[in-house]
Design an enzyme around this catalytic site. Structure first.
Site: not given
Ligand code: FAD
Length: 294
Positions: A19, A109, A277
């Protein structure tokens, strides 16, 4: 070499992925490609690039990842978040990505913008990643989709059980692969994988590894995603408080130990947060006989 993320994993396939993030300057871009030159020697299954809020950053994501694809003919994925984008804007971005040969998305998200404590969806946008996954699956069915998973629980989730139910929503919406947040206790990963399996999640749960290479990173990691660092690892780094090379080696040694332990547990792949890196990841992979450079 068209390939979606889901083809990277299988009985005889180990998904190795890296990544990157979009550099802010032309010098950063030059340096990034010098490091990717080293990383592609390990024949990665795919390479991804993170996505930030704001138009120019998003264009840089696409430039980096399409550039990597063009230069190395390796499958790539763009990360994509719901922050500040309507669904038509997301559709437009994905169409541009596909036009440039980017066939995979890490669908997220996103975090609240700087200065805000809670994520607020915009009108016409998505509230949670499962909605984004459903949208991509419907309007861009040819794209591979990875989603984020949290072995130690997402910081906003009231419990790991609730978070797992929400992860299941993303899988049910059509995700192909889960890539985990970084973690430093392998037991957390294995417990998480077992819980996913108990919920009926059958897609690969790929551990995300970030080799810590200096003491300053520890603070950032803890504050950004809440990952716990084993005290013996912190102590190993602190032993080299005035010696950057010693900290680097201690971090690499710990990452090697972590990777060996994970590989013993039959993982589908490893996703390295390389932070643009190559040296730490190179040293880790070269210590693992199945990946070492000739
Ligand atoms: P979600 O899956 O939507 O979850 C967010 C929160 O809401 C969680 O607490 C979950 O339990 C809750 N939730 C989920 N769905 C629902 C629902 N339907 N109803 C009620 N509650 C719900 N961030 C960036 O800005 N840019 C990036 O490029 C980036 N890359 C990442 C790559 C990886 C592999 C990971 C693990 C994280 C990355 N992140 C990135 C961080 C990520 O955006 C954050 O962790 C963010 O806070 C949550 O994203 P998510 O897609 O897991 O959210």
């Amino acid at each position: 070499m068209p390939m979606t993320i889901r083809d990277a994993y299988g009985p005889n396939r180990f998904g190795l992925s890296f990544e990157l993030f979009p550099p802010k300057s032309a010098e950063g871009m030059t340096s990034l490609f010098q490091h990717v030159d080293e990383l592609v020697k390990f024949d990665p299954s795919y390479i991804t690039c993170t996505f930030g809020a704001g138009g120019s950053t998003q264009d840089r994501t696409l430039d980096v990842i399409a550039g990597v694809r063009d230069k190395y003919d390796v499958p790539v994925a763009t990360h994509l978040t719901c922050v500040g984008l309507t669904s038509p804007q997301i559709g437009e971005y994905l169409a541009r990505a596909l036009d440039r040969g980017v066939e995979n998305v890490v669908a997220l998200r996103g975090d609240p913008p700087k200065g805000e404590t809670a994520f607020t969806p915009i009108a016409g946008g998505f509230s949670y990643a499962n909605e984004l996954v459903g949208y991509i699956r419907r309007d861009f069915p040819q794209m591979g989709i990875a989603v984020g998973g949290y072995p130690e629980r997402h910081q906003e989730a009231p419990s790991l059980a609730v978070d797992l139910d929400n992860l299941k929503r993303k899988v049910d919406a059509g995700a192909d692969v889960v890539i985990t947040q970084l973690f430093y206790n392998n037991d957390d990963y294995f417990r998480f994988r077992d819980s996913c399996e108990s919920l009926g999640v059958q897609i690969p749960i790929v551990p995300g590894l970030l080799p810590v290479t200096n003491l300053a990173q520890i603070q950032r990691i803890a504050s950004l995603c809440g990952a716990k660092l084993p005290p013996r690892f912190v102590a190993a780094l602190e032993k080299h408080a005035d010696d950057p090379a010693g900290q680097f080696s201690a971090g690499v040694d710990f990452a090697i130990e972590q990777a060996v332990g994970l590989l013993e547990g039959e993982i589908p792949g490893i996703h390295f947060y390389v932070l643009n890196k190559s040296e730490a990841t190179r040293r880790v992979l070269n210590a693992l006989p199945q990946f070492a450079e000739e």
